[in-house]
Design a protein around this motif. Structure first.
Motif, PDB file in Angstrom:
ATOM      1  N   ALA A  71       1.313  -1.269   0.163  1.00 30.88           N
ATOM      2  CA  ALA A  71       0.275   0.066  -0.162  1.00 30.88           C
ATOM      3  C   ALA A  71       0.925   1.710   0.400  1.00 30.88           C
ATOM      4  CB  ALA A  71      -0.937   0.306   1.249  1.00 30.88           C
ATOM      5  N   MET A  72       0.842   2.369  -0.746  1.00 27.34           N
ATOM      6  CA  MET A  72       1.338   3.720  -0.999  1.00 27.34           C
ATOM      7  C   MET A  72       0.520   4.582  -0.911  1.00 27.34           C
ATOM      8  SD  MET A  72       3.361   3.465  -5.048  1.00 27.34           S
ATOM      9  CE  MET A  72       2.085   3.005  -6.115  1.00 27.34           C
ATOM     10  N   ASP A  73       1.419   5.332  -0.133  1.00 31.13           N
ATOM     11  CA  ASP A  73       0.430   7.179  -1.080  1.00 31.13           C
ATOM     12  C   ASP A  73       1.935   7.812  -1.802  1.00 31.13           C
ATOM     13  OD1 ASP A  73       0.314   9.965  -1.372  1.00 31.13           O
ATOM     14  OD2 ASP A  73      -0.044   9.809   0.499  1.00 31.13           O
ATOM     15  N   PRO A  74       1.670   7.798  -3.071  1.00 28.76           N
ATOM     16  CA  PRO A  74       2.496   7.687  -4.388  1.00 28.76           C
ATOM     17  C   PRO A  74       3.959   9.023  -4.152  1.00 28.76           C
ATOM     18  CG  PRO A  74       1.613   7.571  -5.314  1.00 28.76           C
ATOM     19  CD  PRO A  74       1.155   7.435  -3.682  1.00 28.76           C
ATOM     20  N   LEU A  75       2.919  10.139  -3.536  1.00 28.77           N
ATOM     21  CA  LEU A  75       3.535  11.465  -3.773  1.00 28.77           C
ATOM     22  C   LEU A  75       3.070  12.039  -2.099  1.00 28.77           C
ATOM     23  CD1 LEU A  75       5.840  13.194  -4.518  1.00 28.77           C
ATOM     24  CD2 LEU A  75       4.646  14.114  -6.177  1.00 28.77           C
ATOM     25  N   ASP A  76       3.082  12.475  -1.369  1.00 31.96           N
ATOM     26  CA  ASP A  76       2.873  13.050  -0.235  1.00 31.96           C
ATOM     27  C   ASP A  76       2.893  14.376  -0.243  1.00 31.96           C
ATOM     28  OD1 ASP A  76       1.692  12.797   3.034  1.00 31.96           O
ATOM     29  OD2 ASP A  76       3.949  13.224   2.828  1.00 31.96           O
ATOM     30  N   GLY A  77       1.904  15.451   0.239  1.00 32.88           N
ATOM     31  CA  GLY A  77       2.499  16.813   0.406  1.00 32.88           C
ATOM     32  C   GLY A  77       2.641  17.415  -0.771  1.00 32.88           C
ATOM     33  N   SER A  78       1.792  16.398  -1.750  1.00 31.61           N
ATOM     34  CA  SER A  78       1.980  17.467  -3.469  1.00 31.61           C
ATOM     35  C   SER A  78       1.426  19.019  -3.628  1.00 31.61           C
ATOM     36  CB  SER A  78       1.557  16.643  -4.503  1.00 31.61           C
ATOM     37  OG  SER A  78      -0.091  16.324  -4.584  1.00 31.61           O
ATOM     38  N   SER A  79       0.396  19.237  -2.205  1.00 30.95           N
ATOM     39  CA  SER A  79       0.719  20.722  -2.937  1.00 30.95           C
ATOM     40  C   SER A  79       1.417  20.979  -2.057  1.00 30.95           C
ATOM     41  CB  SER A  79      -1.069  21.117  -1.845  1.00 30.95           C
ATOM     42  OG  SER A  79      -0.712  20.776  -1.022  1.00 30.95           O
ATOM     43  N   ASN A 138       8.299  23.260  -0.393  1.00 27.29           N
ATOM     44  CA  ASN A 138       8.681  22.425   0.554  1.00 27.29           C
ATOM     45  C   ASN A 138       8.531  21.067   0.022  1.00 27.29           C
ATOM     46  OD1 ASN A 138       8.839  25.029   2.314  1.00 27.29           O
ATOM     47  ND2 ASN A 138       6.176  24.746   3.668  1.00 27.29           N
ATOM     48  N   PRO A 139       8.848  19.797   1.886  1.00 21.99           N
ATOM     49  CA  PRO A 139       8.996  18.607   1.746  1.00 21.99           C
ATOM     50  C   PRO A 139       7.628  18.384   1.087  1.00 21.99           C
ATOM     51  CG  PRO A 139       9.826  19.587   3.401  1.00 21.99           C
ATOM     52  CD  PRO A 139       9.135  20.504   2.756  1.00 21.99           C
ATOM     53  N   LEU A 140       8.043  17.035  -0.031  1.00 19.37           N
ATOM     54  CA  LEU A 140       7.301  16.413  -0.029  1.00 19.37           C
ATOM     55  C   LEU A 140       7.874  14.614   0.096  1.00 19.37           C
ATOM     56  CD1 LEU A 140       7.900  17.057  -3.795  1.00 19.37           C
ATOM     57  CD2 LEU A 140       5.477  17.525  -2.463  1.00 19.37           C
ATOM     58  N   GLY A 141       6.821  13.541   0.103  1.00 19.28           N
ATOM     59  CA  GLY A 141       7.262  12.502   0.647  1.00 19.28           C
ATOM     60  C   GLY A 141       6.717  11.390  -0.257  1.00 19.28           C
ATOM     61  N   SER A 142       7.010  10.213   0.525  1.00 22.86           N
ATOM     62  CA  SER A 142       6.335   8.950  -0.488  1.00 22.86           C
ATOM     63  C   SER A 142       6.329   7.848   0.781  1.00 22.86           C
ATOM     64  CB  SER A 142       7.106   8.211  -1.706  1.00 22.86           C
ATOM     65  OG  SER A 142       7.449   8.991  -3.036  1.00 22.86           O
ATOM     66  N   ILE A 143       5.083   7.316   1.056  1.00 32.83           N
ATOM     67  CA  ILE A 143       4.706   5.829   1.692  1.00 32.83           C
ATOM     68  C   ILE A 143       4.765   4.563   1.044  1.00 32.83           C
ATOM     69  CG2 ILE A 143       4.148   5.521   4.375  1.00 32.83           C
ATOM     70  CD1 ILE A 143       2.915   8.789   3.950  1.00 32.83           C
ATOM     71  N   PHE A 144       5.478   3.713   1.848  1.00 32.73           N
ATOM     72  CA  PHE A 144       4.817   2.167   1.549  1.00 32.73           C
ATOM     73  C   PHE A 144       5.088   1.609   2.140  1.00 32.73           C
ATOM     74  CE2 PHE A 144       7.961   4.845  -1.671  1.00 32.73           C
ATOM     75  CZ  PHE A 144       6.824   3.745  -2.875  1.00 32.73           C
ATOM     76  N   GLY A 145       3.504   1.158   2.290  1.00 32.33           N
ATOM     77  CA  GLY A 145       3.506  -0.775   3.640  1.00 32.33           C
ATOM     78  C   GLY A 145       3.963  -1.750   3.060  1.00 32.33           C
ATOM     79  N   PHE A 146       4.580  -2.729   3.340  1.00 37.67           N
ATOM     80  CA  PHE A 146       4.511  -4.234   2.974  1.00 37.67           C
ATOM     81  C   PHE A 146       4.098  -5.108   3.713  1.00 37.67           C
ATOM     82  CE2 PHE A 146       8.779  -1.822   1.747  1.00 37.67           C
ATOM     83  CZ  PHE A 146       8.468  -1.912   0.828  1.00 37.67           C
ATOM     84  N   TYR A 147       2.218  -5.533   3.996  1.00 40.67           N
ATOM     85  CA  TYR A 147       1.633  -6.284   4.527  1.00 40.67           C
ATOM     86  C   TYR A 147       1.758  -7.581   3.737  1.00 40.67           C
ATOM     87  CZ  TYR A 147      -0.494  -2.279   5.479  1.00 40.67           C
ATOM     88  OH  TYR A 147      -0.372  -1.000   6.336  1.00 40.67           O
ATOM     89  N   SER A 148       1.871  -8.722   4.879  1.00 38.75           N
ATOM     90  CA  SER A 148       1.587 -10.051   4.358  1.00 38.75           C
ATOM     91  C   SER A 148       0.575 -10.647   4.085  1.00 38.75           C
ATOM     92  CB  SER A 148       2.297 -11.192   5.517  1.00 38.75           C
ATOM     93  OG  SER A 148       0.818 -10.771   7.032  1.00 38.75           O
ATOM     94  N   LYS A 149      -0.517  -9.993   4.129  1.00 39.67           N
ATOM     95  CA  LYS A 149      -2.204  -9.875   3.843  1.00 39.67           C
ATOM     96  C   LYS A 149      -2.833  -9.164   2.954  1.00 39.67           C
ATOM     97  CE  LYS A 149      -3.027 -13.698   7.557  1.00 39.67           C
ATOM     98  NZ  LYS A 149      -3.523 -13.405   8.619  1.00 39.67           N
ATOM     99  N   LYS A 150      -3.618 -10.503   2.203  1.00 37.70           N
ATOM    100  CA  LYS A 150      -4.041  -9.156   1.181  1.00 37.70           C
ATOM    101  C   LYS A 150      -5.162  -7.798   1.913  1.00 37.70           C
ATOM    102  CE  LYS A 150      -8.064 -10.025  -2.119  1.00 37.70           C
ATOM    103  NZ  LYS A 150      -7.444  -8.739  -3.280  1.00 37.70           N
ATOM    104  N   LEU A 151      -5.341  -6.686   0.636  1.00 36.41           N
ATOM    105  CA  LEU A 151      -5.460  -5.441   1.817  1.00 36.41           C
ATOM    106  C   LEU A 151      -7.314  -4.972   1.496  1.00 36.41           C
ATOM    107  CD1 LEU A 151      -2.587  -3.466  -0.394  1.00 36.41           C
ATOM    108  CD2 LEU A 151      -3.130  -4.607   1.990  1.00 36.41           C
TER     109      LEU A 151
END
Ligand code: AFP
Length: 297
Positions: free
Chosen positions: A92-100, A106-119
């Protein structure tokens, strides 16, 4: 130490491959911000219309992760259905956090979660979590469930590569900063009272409007970040699967605690991919104190 070597020695194979793919893709995302974000014209030199930077980042990360063969699915807010893959891990990801923040640099980010079960699934099924900061430097901060580690992008001939910045990062003992999203007038009263007490305890406000950027300061300097429960928005703003659960998992690995105001964020069971919850995370003692105040009303 280079990222590849660190991953080879310290990461489960699937997470190592996906982290390597994200590391390469995030350099391309960062490189593309001036031309694909609307900062420059939205058409390229051949006259083709450019995709918005967040769609570009989404597609590149999803394709790069699927191409490793390690993901069963890659979900994000930018896609109506998750991208499908042939591996065992759900991402599960937020590919571009803070696009405004693009326009104001100002800073931007990307977030990724790696899960062992189906979302959708609970944060208790996280195998790992990773965030990228696009600030004055690009950093990758991640955990595979054994400590939090950080790398920084450096120029390496014509390319960029990632060099180790720190292993087993922990939140400092003495908290120094706080940042809370939303309008103060809309925060629920226990949140307002708690924030009113923070400056008297020596914490400074630091708020840049990107979850990743604001949390990153908390990890480095100690303190608390929140996107709280609002009077008219009891479920807050941030998405559990894409944003708060991965950051909660990483924060816990750094010795912190993350709550939705009543329970550990990792215990939430989102019913849909985009479900949100209030989020309070950072130094354990501060967040537990705030949780006590919020849960008792
Ligand atoms: P954008 O992606 O629209 O810029 O939103 C960023 C965000 O989801 C998160 O990164 C911030 O912590 C939060 O919104 C800030 O929201 P407020 O502007 O309401 O404080």
């Amino acid at each position: 130490m280079k990222l590849d070597e660190f991953l080879r020695l310290n990461a489960p194979e699937e997470l190592a491959l996906m982290t390597g793919a994200i590391a390469d893709a995030c350099i391309t995302v960062w490189d593309s911000i001036p031309t694909k974000s609307g900062l420059l014209s939205s058409t390229n030199p051949s006259g083709e219309t450019q995709k918005a930077i967040d769609v570009f980042a989404n597609d590149l990360f999803a394709e790069s992760i699927v191409a490793t063969g390690c993901a069963s699915e890659v979900a994000s807010e930018e896609m109506s259905e998750p991208a499908e893959g042939k591996g065992p891990v759900s991402v599960a990801m937020d590919p571009l956090d803070g696009s405004s923040n693009v326009e104001t640099n100002n800073p931007l980010g990307s977030i990724f979660g790696f899960y062992s079960k189906k979302l959708p699934t609970s944060g208790r099924n996280l195998l790992g979590a990773l965030y990228v900061t696009y600030g004055n430097v690009i950093t990758l901060t991640f955990t595979f469930g054994k400590g939090v580690h950080r790398f920084v992008a450096v120029r390496d001939g014509p390319k960029m590569s990632f060099e180790l910045l720190g292993v087993n990062l922990v939140l400092p003992e003495k908290p120094e900063v706080y940042g809370f999203g939303g309008f103060r007038s809309e925060w629920i009263p226990p949140v307002r009272d708690f924030v009113d007490s923070l400056e008297g305890r020596g914490l400074r406000i630091r708020y840049c409007g990107t979850f990743v950027g604001d949390y990153n300061q908390v990890l480095s300097r100690g303190g608390v970040f929140a996107y709280p429960e609002l009077v008219k928005r009891p479920k807050g703003k941030l998405r559990i699967l894409y944003e708060t659960a991965p950051m909660a998992f990483l924060n816990e690995q750094a010795g912190g605690y993350a709550s939705d105001g009543r329970r550990n964020i990792l215990d939430l069971q989102p019913a849909s991919l985009a479900e949100t919850s209030p989020a309070y995370l950072g130094s354990a003692a501060l967040v537990k104190e705030l949780e006590g105040k919020v849960s008792s009303g």
